[in-house]
Design a protein around this motif. Sequence first.
Motif, PDB file in Angstrom:
ATOM      1  N   MET A 182      54.865  46.666  51.814  1.00  0.00           N
ATOM      2  CA  MET A 182      54.639  47.850  51.442  1.00  0.00           C
ATOM      3  C   MET A 182      55.217  48.031  49.804  1.00  0.00           C
ATOM      4  N   LYS A 183      54.388  48.906  49.069  1.00  0.00           N
ATOM      5  CA  LYS A 183      54.535  48.958  47.781  1.00  0.00           C
ATOM      6  C   LYS A 183      55.817  50.020  47.479  1.00  0.00           C
ATOM      7  N   THR A 184      56.704  49.664  46.550  1.00  0.00           N
ATOM      8  CA  THR A 184      57.871  50.465  46.566  1.00  0.00           C
ATOM      9  C   THR A 184      57.768  51.065  45.250  1.00  0.00           C
ATOM     10  N   HIS A 185      56.700  50.585  44.324  1.00  0.00           N
ATOM     11  CA  HIS A 185      56.907  51.209  42.801  1.00  0.00           C
ATOM     12  C   HIS A 185      55.441  52.049  42.426  1.00  0.00           C
ATOM     13  N   GLU A 186      55.675  53.118  41.833  1.00  0.00           N
ATOM     14  CA  GLU A 186      54.261  54.013  41.547  1.00  0.00           C
ATOM     15  C   GLU A 186      54.459  54.010  39.908  1.00  0.00           C
ATOM     16  N   PRO A 187      53.073  53.996  39.352  1.00  0.00           N
ATOM     17  CA  PRO A 187      52.767  53.896  37.968  1.00  0.00           C
ATOM     18  C   PRO A 187      53.251  55.233  37.279  1.00  0.00           C
ATOM     19  N   LYS A 188      53.788  55.183  36.302  1.00  0.00           N
ATOM     20  CA  LYS A 188      54.421  56.262  35.297  1.00  0.00           C
ATOM     21  C   LYS A 188      53.163  57.088  35.037  1.00  0.00           C
ATOM     22  N   VAL A 189      53.666  58.102  34.389  1.00  0.00           N
ATOM     23  CA  VAL A 189      52.635  59.003  33.641  1.00  0.00           C
ATOM     24  C   VAL A 189      52.172  58.499  32.392  1.00  0.00           C
ATOM     25  N   MET A 190      52.972  57.768  31.491  1.00  0.00           N
ATOM     26  CA  MET A 190      52.775  57.516  30.256  1.00  0.00           C
ATOM     27  C   MET A 190      52.988  55.725  30.271  1.00  0.00           C
ATOM     28  N   LEU A 191      51.775  55.041  30.032  1.00  0.00           N
ATOM     29  CA  LEU A 191      51.787  53.507  30.383  1.00  0.00           C
ATOM     30  C   LEU A 191      51.491  52.681  28.801  1.00  0.00           C
ATOM     31  N   ASN A 192      51.679  51.530  29.087  1.00  0.00           N
ATOM     32  CA  ASN A 192      51.106  50.893  27.810  1.00  0.00           C
ATOM     33  C   ASN A 192      49.606  50.606  27.823  1.00  0.00           C
ATOM     34  N   VAL A 193      48.783  50.702  26.873  1.00  0.00           N
ATOM     35  CA  VAL A 193      47.581  50.482  26.646  1.00  0.00           C
ATOM     36  C   VAL A 193      47.183  48.951  26.433  1.00  0.00           C
ATOM     37  N   LEU A 194      46.291  48.340  27.175  1.00  0.00           N
ATOM     38  CA  LEU A 194      46.143  47.203  26.951  1.00  0.00           C
ATOM     39  C   LEU A 194      44.396  47.159  26.427  1.00  0.00           C
ATOM     40  N   GLY A 195      44.402  46.602  25.438  1.00  0.00           N
ATOM     41  CA  GLY A 195      42.846  46.810  24.773  1.00  0.00           C
ATOM     42  C   GLY A 195      41.927  45.494  25.664  1.00  0.00           C
ATOM     43  N   ILE A 196      40.778  45.984  26.228  1.00  0.00           N
ATOM     44  CA  ILE A 196      39.678  45.143  27.131  1.00  0.00           C
ATOM     45  C   ILE A 196      38.597  45.279  26.386  1.00  0.00           C
ATOM     46  N   THR A 197      38.210  44.010  26.461  1.00  0.00           N
ATOM     47  CA  THR A 197      36.800  43.814  25.687  1.00  0.00           C
ATOM     48  C   THR A 197      36.092  42.602  26.680  1.00  0.00           C
ATOM     49  N   GLU A 198      34.669  42.920  26.642  1.00  0.00           N
ATOM     50  CA  GLU A 198      33.751  42.375  27.422  1.00  0.00           C
ATOM     51  C   GLU A 198      34.022  42.142  28.715  1.00  0.00           C
ATOM     52  N   THR A 199      34.566  43.321  29.369  1.00  0.00           N
ATOM     53  CA  THR A 199      34.713  43.420  30.799  1.00  0.00           C
ATOM     54  C   THR A 199      34.619  44.851  31.314  1.00  0.00           C
ATOM     55  N   VAL A 200      33.899  45.124  32.309  1.00  0.00           N
ATOM     56  CA  VAL A 200      33.837  46.280  32.883  1.00  0.00           C
ATOM     57  C   VAL A 200      34.498  46.115  34.315  1.00  0.00           C
ATOM     58  N   LEU A 201      35.464  46.997  34.621  1.00  0.00           N
ATOM     59  CA  LEU A 201      36.217  47.037  35.855  1.00  0.00           C
ATOM     60  C   LEU A 201      36.025  48.318  36.527  1.00  0.00           C
ATOM     61  N   PHE A 202      35.923  47.995  37.680  1.00  0.00           N
ATOM     62  CA  PHE A 202      35.634  49.110  38.653  1.00  0.00           C
ATOM     63  C   PHE A 202      36.502  49.137  39.919  1.00  0.00           C
ATOM     64  N   LYS A 203      37.121  50.089  40.252  1.00  0.00           N
ATOM     65  CA  LYS A 203      38.041  50.463  41.305  1.00  0.00           C
ATOM     66  C   LYS A 203      37.892  49.178  42.410  1.00  0.00           C
ATOM     67  N   GLY A 204      38.973  48.315  42.334  1.00  0.00           N
ATOM     68  CA  GLY A 204      39.143  47.333  43.569  1.00  0.00           C
ATOM     69  C   GLY A 204      39.151  46.066  42.886  1.00  0.00           C
ATOM     70  N   ASN A 205      38.376  45.850  41.486  1.00  0.00           N
ATOM     71  CA  ASN A 205      38.204  44.763  40.906  1.00  0.00           C
ATOM     72  C   ASN A 205      39.519  43.868  40.959  1.00  0.00           C
ATOM     73  N   GLU A 206      39.539  42.562  41.163  1.00  0.00           N
ATOM     74  CA  GLU A 206      40.586  41.708  40.833  1.00  0.00           C
ATOM     75  C   GLU A 206      40.095  40.697  40.274  1.00  0.00           C
ATOM     76  N   VAL A 207      40.583  40.913  38.618  1.00  0.00           N
ATOM     77  CA  VAL A 207      40.304  39.639  37.716  1.00  0.00           C
ATOM     78  C   VAL A 207      41.340  39.313  36.572  1.00  0.00           C
ATOM     79  N   SER A 208      41.072  38.247  35.934  1.00  0.00           N
ATOM     80  CA  SER A 208      42.092  37.844  35.117  1.00  0.00           C
ATOM     81  C   SER A 208      41.561  38.153  33.584  1.00  0.00           C
ATOM     82  N   ILE A 209      42.510  38.763  32.694  1.00  0.00           N
ATOM     83  CA  ILE A 209      41.932  39.082  31.290  1.00  0.00           C
ATOM     84  C   ILE A 209      43.180  38.589  30.539  1.00  0.00           C
ATOM     85  N   LYS A 210      42.394  38.313  29.205  1.00  0.00           N
ATOM     86  CA  LYS A 210      43.182  37.727  28.054  1.00  0.00           C
ATOM     87  C   LYS A 210      43.831  39.002  27.171  1.00  0.00           C
ATOM     88  N   VAL A 211      44.911  38.968  26.800  1.00  0.00           N
ATOM     89  CA  VAL A 211      45.397  40.292  25.931  1.00  0.00           C
ATOM     90  C   VAL A 211      46.054  39.550  24.886  1.00  0.00           C
TER      91      VAL A 211
END
Length: 135
Positions: free
Chosen positions: A1-30
Amino acid sequence: MKTHEPKVMLNVLGITETVLFKGNEVSIKVFKEPSRDLEKDLVDDAMFALGVSVRKPKDSAQYDMKDFYRYGVLLEIKSIRREGDSYHLDVKAIDRVRIERFYQLGDIIKGDYAFEPITTDMTDQPYAEMIKRIK
C-alpha cells in the motif's frame, strides 16, 4: 500500500529523446547539477518529480525555465543511482500533466502542475497519429 502522495510543487527533470505515456516504466539519465543533491531532493518530494521535455537538449543540467515545454509527466521514482556526472533513475509515468508555473531556485527548477490526461486534446486519434503529432 502506497503511503506517499506527490506534492503540488515538485522538482523538474529535463527529459530528452524519450516519450513517456501513463504506465510506462523506463530508466532515464539525468545530468547532475553542481550544487544539488538530487537524491535528497527526491526523497524530500516523496520520490516524485515532473519529467518535462526540453526544447534543445544540452550536455549538462544547466537548464533555464524557458528551455522546457509546458507539458510533461508526473514520475514516480522507483530507484536512483549516481554515476559520475549523472543519475540513472528507474521511473514510472503516473499521468500527463500541464506545468502551471516554473520556479527557478538557483540552478534548481521546480514546477507546480495540474493533471491533464492525454485524451483531453487527442481524443480518438490512433497512437501512430499521436506519435506523429508529438514529434
